[in-house]
Write a protein that holds these residues in place. Structure first.
Motif, short mmCIF file in Angstrom:
data_model
loop_
_atom_site.label_atom_id
_atom_site.label_comp_id
_atom_site.label_asym_id
_atom_site.label_seq_id
_atom_site.Cartn_x
_atom_site.Cartn_y
_atom_site.Cartn_z
N ALA A 216 11.39 78.88 2.21
CA ALA A 216 11.25 77.43 2.06
C ALA A 216 10.06 76.94 2.87
O ALA A 216 9.69 77.52 3.90
N LEU A 217 9.44 75.88 2.40
CA LEU A 217 8.32 75.28 3.13
C LEU A 217 8.80 74.68 4.43
O LEU A 217 9.89 74.10 4.51
N ASP A 218 8.00 74.80 5.45
CA ASP A 218 8.30 74.23 6.77
C ASP A 218 8.03 72.73 6.74
O ASP A 218 6.97 72.27 7.16
N TRP A 219 9.00 71.97 6.24
CA TRP A 219 8.81 70.52 6.11
C TRP A 219 8.73 69.83 7.46
O TRP A 219 8.03 68.82 7.60
N VAL A 220 9.46 70.34 8.44
CA VAL A 220 9.39 69.73 9.77
C VAL A 220 7.98 69.85 10.34
O VAL A 220 7.39 68.88 10.85
N GLY A 221 7.42 71.06 10.25
CA GLY A 221 6.05 71.26 10.74
C GLY A 221 5.05 70.43 9.98
O GLY A 221 4.13 69.85 10.57
N LEU A 222 5.22 70.34 8.65
CA LEU A 222 4.30 69.54 7.84
C LEU A 222 4.39 68.07 8.20
O LEU A 222 3.37 67.36 8.28
N THR A 223 5.61 67.58 8.44
CA THR A 223 5.79 66.18 8.84
C THR A 223 5.14 65.90 10.19
O THR A 223 4.46 64.88 10.38
N LEU A 224 5.34 66.81 11.14
CA LEU A 224 4.72 66.63 12.46
C LEU A 224 3.20 66.67 12.37
O LEU A 224 2.51 65.88 13.02
N GLY A 225 2.66 67.60 11.55
CA GLY A 225 1.21 67.67 11.38
C GLY A 225 0.65 66.41 10.74
O GLY A 225 -0.40 65.90 11.15
N THR A 226 1.34 65.90 9.73
CA THR A 226 0.89 64.68 9.06
C THR A 226 0.94 63.49 10.02
O THR A 226 0.00 62.70 10.09
N ALA A 227 2.06 63.38 10.75
CA ALA A 227 2.21 62.26 11.69
C ALA A 227 1.13 62.30 12.77
O ALA A 227 0.53 61.27 13.12
#
Length: 492
Positions: A216-227
């Motif tokens: 699964a994609l690391d959505w938590v990491g992607l959200t933190l990177g985007t933020a």
């Protein structure tokens, strides 16, 4: 099911068997066309910013988001490239990005309000971000070490035709048909790339393995990177026009997001889960130093890509067609230099080539301060050529210097990460140039739209160019840590 000794249809092995020795070059051509479309969508819109500002009554800050919105989306999307390739394979990922880029161009061209234009730019940025790490990965995997510099040079020569020809054609289109025509420029490239991808791009994931749907994609990491990226850019903008507490809060949130991102990536790695960014990459010193060079270089490069057209249009009062005419010879010079340097990268230390390029780029920025309102514009063209020759030394050398020596299983992550930090620097660079320009304009008591004080307006631009020259000089210090030769032992 195919026989055990026969490669699955559509795999890189099957395509190589079908097309023979020329296959790796056909594959390189296929990804080059898509990258040209992505880069063109990034750079060509700059000549349309005055028209967009007039059409939708935009201020400098909102107009800047036409460029910054693309950069933010592109930066964050790069982190997803390794996961997308592992899950869907090269062909599906690449073709999907081309469909999104095509849809973004059509949406932007037909948009009747600014939010739709911005949405189109974000869609284009997402597609461009996923696409751009793929060519470096293909070069490192499909070509032998003694061919990688040549392949990088030939690929770079094709890619630089986008910023070389794009602004010139774009300037003509803006003058003849208006700003909307800019968005339609990517259409033929996207269509060509969809055809080439179907023929030459393998369906397999990196390494020749079948695409897997398990991770699964690391959505938590992607959200933190985007933020973190959004907080950084908005914090930079708030530094120039907002209250001090707002800028401080946003920049503090950016730092906290970055720390949380690193902690989360470490936690996923400890659990045996695939991280969005493999931090083990930075244990390899040439990669760590190459990433730092890419960050600073991206800030200077993309900041100047935004600044130069605005400088010529609003600082010197030139037409969009004139801007394109001045930039075209520089782009042609870059297209000539880059394959020559690519061949040198197979034999000469990459840090030497990168430092030569950074020196020429810094020199071109510093020389801009000698251009006055009555100066001969031929000198402006020469200075642009000097800068593009510098880029010709950097582009084929930087990725090779940073990624040679990485273990094969880290190449996809390496290409994605170095692209990410370069684009992060670029996104910050566009904002930084806009902020510093507004600050210096205010310090000189003028504005971009003030026609009464042209000399003061030009002085503000000169100071921003000097800042970019200083950034290039700083990157030269980090470039000393790049790979010294073309063949390295992988880190143990």
């Amino acid at each position: 099911m195919p026989p055990q000794n026969e490669a699955p249809s559509g795999s890189s092995a099957a395509l190589a068997a079908r097309y023979g020795e020329r296959y790796r070059w056909l594959l390189l051509l296929s990804v080059m066309v898509g990258t040209v479309a992505a880069i063109m969508s990034s750079t060509v819109v700059n000549v349309a910013i005055p028209g967009l500002s007039h059409q939708f009554n935009l201020g400098q800050a909102r107009a800047q988001w036409v460029t910054s919105g693309f950069m933010v989306a592109s930066t964050v999307a790069m982190l997803t490239t390794p996961w997308l390739l592992a899950r869907f394979g090269y062909r599906a990922t690449y073709s999907g990005c081309m469909w999104m880029l095509l849809a973004g161009g059509l949406l932007g061209g037909f948009a009747q309000n600014f939010p739709l234009v911005l949405a189109a730019r974000v869609a284009e940025g997402l597609a461009a971000g996923v696409v751009q790490p793929i060519p470096a990965l293909i070069i490192m995997r499909a070509f032998e070490p003694h061919e990688q510099g040549r392949a990088s040079g030939l690929f770079g020569m094709g890619v630089v035709l986008a910023p070389a020809v794009g602004p010139s054609i774009g300037g003509l289109l803006v003058d003849w048909f208006g700003w909307r025509s800019i968005f339609f420029m990517v259409t033929p490239f996207c269509i060509a790339c969809l055809y080439l991808a179907r023929r030459y791009v393998p369906v397999t994931a990196p390494g020749g393995a079948a695409a897997s749907r398990d991770e699964a994609l690391d959505w938590v990491g992607l959200t933190l990177g985007t933020a973190g990226t959004l907080c950084l850019l908005n914090g930079l903008v708030a530094l120039s026009g907002g209250p001090a507490w707002e800028a401080g809060a946003l920049l503090a949130l950016a730092v906290l997001s970055a720390l949380a991102f690193v902690a989360w990536q470490r936690r996923r790695s400890a659990r045996g889960q695939a991280p969005l960014m493999d931090l083990a990459l930075f244990a390899w010193r040439p990669f760590a130093m190459g990433s730092l060079v890419a960050l600073i270089y991206g800030t200077a490069l993309f900041g100047s890509t935004y600044l130069l057209p605005v400088y010529m249009l609003m600082g010197l009062g030139l037409s969009a067609t004139s801007v394109g005419g001045i930039l075209m010879p520089a782009g042609i010079a870059l297209a000539v230099v880059i394959p020559l340097v690519g061949r040198l990268a197979d034999r000469q230390p990459t840090r030497l080539l990168v430092n030569i390029g950074l020196s020429l780029l810094a020199l071109s920025f510093a020389l801009m301060v000698t251009i006055g309102l009555q100066a001969n514009l031929w000198w402006l063209m020469v200075y642009c050529i000097v800068g593009r020759v510098g880029l010709g030394f950097i582009l084929p050398s930087l990725n090779l210097g940073a990624m040679r020596g990485l273990a094969p299983e880290l190449l996809a992550q390496g290409s994605s990460v170095i692209g990410f930090v370069r684009m992060l620097g670029g996104a910050a660079g566009v904002s930084l140039c806009g902020i510093v320009l507004e600050w210096r304009l205010a310090a000189h008591g003028t504005a971009l739209t003030d026609g009464r004080h042209p000399a003061a307006r030009l002085a503000a631009f000169d100071e921003v160019f000097l800042m970019l020259a200083a950034l290039c000089a700083l990157a030269m210090l980090a470039a000393r840590g790049l790979s010294q030769g073309s063949r390295l032992t992988p880190p143990r």
